[in-house]
Scaffold this motif. Structure first.
Motif, PDB file in Angstrom:
ATOM      1  N   UNK A  12       0.851  -1.187   0.000  1.00 13.56           N
ATOM      2  CA  UNK A  12       0.000   0.000   0.000  1.00 13.56           C
ATOM      3  C   UNK A  12       0.890   1.241   0.000  1.00 13.56           C
ATOM      4  N   UNK A  13       0.255   2.380  -0.135  1.00 15.76           N
ATOM      5  CA  UNK A  13       0.982   3.642  -0.118  1.00 15.76           C
ATOM      6  C   UNK A  13       0.817   4.335   1.230  1.00 15.76           C
ATOM      7  N   UNK A  14       1.703   5.266   1.491  1.00 21.71           N
ATOM      8  CA  UNK A  14       1.631   6.051   2.724  1.00 21.71           C
ATOM      9  C   UNK A  14       0.247   6.677   2.861  1.00 21.71           C
ATOM     10  N   UNK A  17      -4.927   2.382   4.287  1.00 22.49           N
ATOM     11  CA  UNK A  17      -5.371   1.514   5.386  1.00 22.49           C
ATOM     12  C   UNK A  17      -5.310   0.059   4.953  1.00 22.49           C
ATOM     13  N   UNK A  18      -5.159  -0.807   5.928  1.00 20.04           N
ATOM     14  CA  UNK A  18      -5.234  -2.251   5.715  1.00 20.04           C
ATOM     15  C   UNK A  18      -5.901  -2.872   6.935  1.00 20.04           C
ATOM     16  N   UNK A  19      -6.600  -3.959   6.708  1.00 17.68           N
ATOM     17  CA  UNK A  19      -7.126  -4.731   7.827  1.00 17.68           C
ATOM     18  C   UNK A  19      -6.568  -6.139   7.739  1.00 17.68           C
ATOM     19  N   UNK A  80      -8.797  -9.194  14.369  1.00 14.87           N
ATOM     20  CA  UNK A  80      -8.460  -8.234  13.323  1.00 14.87           C
ATOM     21  C   UNK A  80      -7.467  -7.193  13.853  1.00 14.87           C
ATOM     22  N   UNK A  81      -6.683  -6.690  12.934  1.00 16.31           N
ATOM     23  CA  UNK A  81      -5.852  -5.517  13.203  1.00 16.31           C
ATOM     24  C   UNK A  81      -6.154  -4.494  12.113  1.00 16.31           C
ATOM     25  N   UNK A 126       2.972 -10.215   5.177  1.00 16.39           N
ATOM     26  CA  UNK A 126       3.837  -9.079   4.864  1.00 16.39           C
ATOM     27  C   UNK A 126       3.000  -7.829   4.604  1.00 16.39           C
ATOM     28  N   UNK A 127       3.389  -6.753   5.247  1.00 16.71           N
ATOM     29  CA  UNK A 127       2.812  -5.438   4.980  1.00 16.71           C
ATOM     30  C   UNK A 127       3.946  -4.537   4.506  1.00 16.71           C
ATOM     31  N   UNK A 128       3.758  -3.955   3.322  1.00 12.93           N
ATOM     32  CA  UNK A 128       4.751  -3.053   2.766  1.00 12.93           C
ATOM     33  C   UNK A 128       4.088  -1.717   2.455  1.00 12.93           C
ATOM     34  N   UNK A 129       4.648  -0.659   3.009  1.00 15.31           N
ATOM     35  CA  UNK A 129       4.088   0.674   2.803  1.00 15.31           C
ATOM     36  C   UNK A 129       5.116   1.485   2.019  1.00 15.31           C
ATOM     37  N   UNK A 130       4.731   1.898   0.830  1.00 17.26           N
ATOM     38  CA  UNK A 130       5.637   2.681  -0.010  1.00 17.26           C
ATOM     39  C   UNK A 130       5.452   4.172   0.257  1.00 17.26           C
ATOM     40  N   UNK A 131       6.527   4.914   0.078  1.00 15.05           N
ATOM     41  CA  UNK A 131       6.465   6.363   0.330  1.00 15.05           C
ATOM     42  C   UNK A 131       6.078   7.135  -0.916  1.00 15.05           C
TER      43      UNK A 131
END
Length: 131
Positions: A12-14, A17-19, A80-81, A126-131
């Motif tokens: 996802x991007x900066x 949201x994710x659940x 859930x988170x 895996x959660x990846x957050x791109x800037x």
């Protein structure tokens, strides 16, 4: 034995949201605390959030306050988170965990943030957050 399977991670991007979801199976969880931890490459494992299965007791780490929340659906055996306002520093593998600690601390106490209290772990997502 408790079996935990996480899902919901992704890229996802900066600010997105994710659940994350954690499906639990194997035995009754009424005596358990459920928690989320995360670990980024080259970094120590971090506590994120925890909840009691059978009580409305939660504990959110400072790193997640105001952005993340933890919840459960006991009928579906899901935890859930919810992660909002994601930042690149949130990039990590997120693990769902379960710990049978009611006999030690009671089932109505705030759940512990220490990893050693949780003896069942999922494989991580895996959660990846791109800037």
């Amino acid at each position: 034995q408790v079996h935990l399977v996480e899902s919901g991670g992704g890229l996802v991007q900066t600010g997105d949201s994710l659940r994350l979801s954690c499906a639990a199976s194997g035995r009754a969880l009424s005596n358990y605390a459920m928690a989320w931890f995360r670990q980024a490459p080259g970094r120590e494992r971090e506590f994120v959030a925890a909840t009691r299965w059978s009580a409305d007791r939660t504990y959110i780490a400072n790193l997640a306050l105001g952005r993340f929340s933890i919840s459960k659906d006991t009928a579906k055996n899901l935890v859930y988170l919810q992660m909002d306002s994601l930042k690149p520093e949130d990039t990590a593998v997120y693990y769902c965990t379960a710990g049978d600690d009611c006999s030690t601390y009671g089932c109505d106490t705030v759940p512990a943030p220490e990893a050693y209290e949780y003896n069942y772990w999922g494989q991580g997502t895996q959660v990846t957050v791109s800037s």
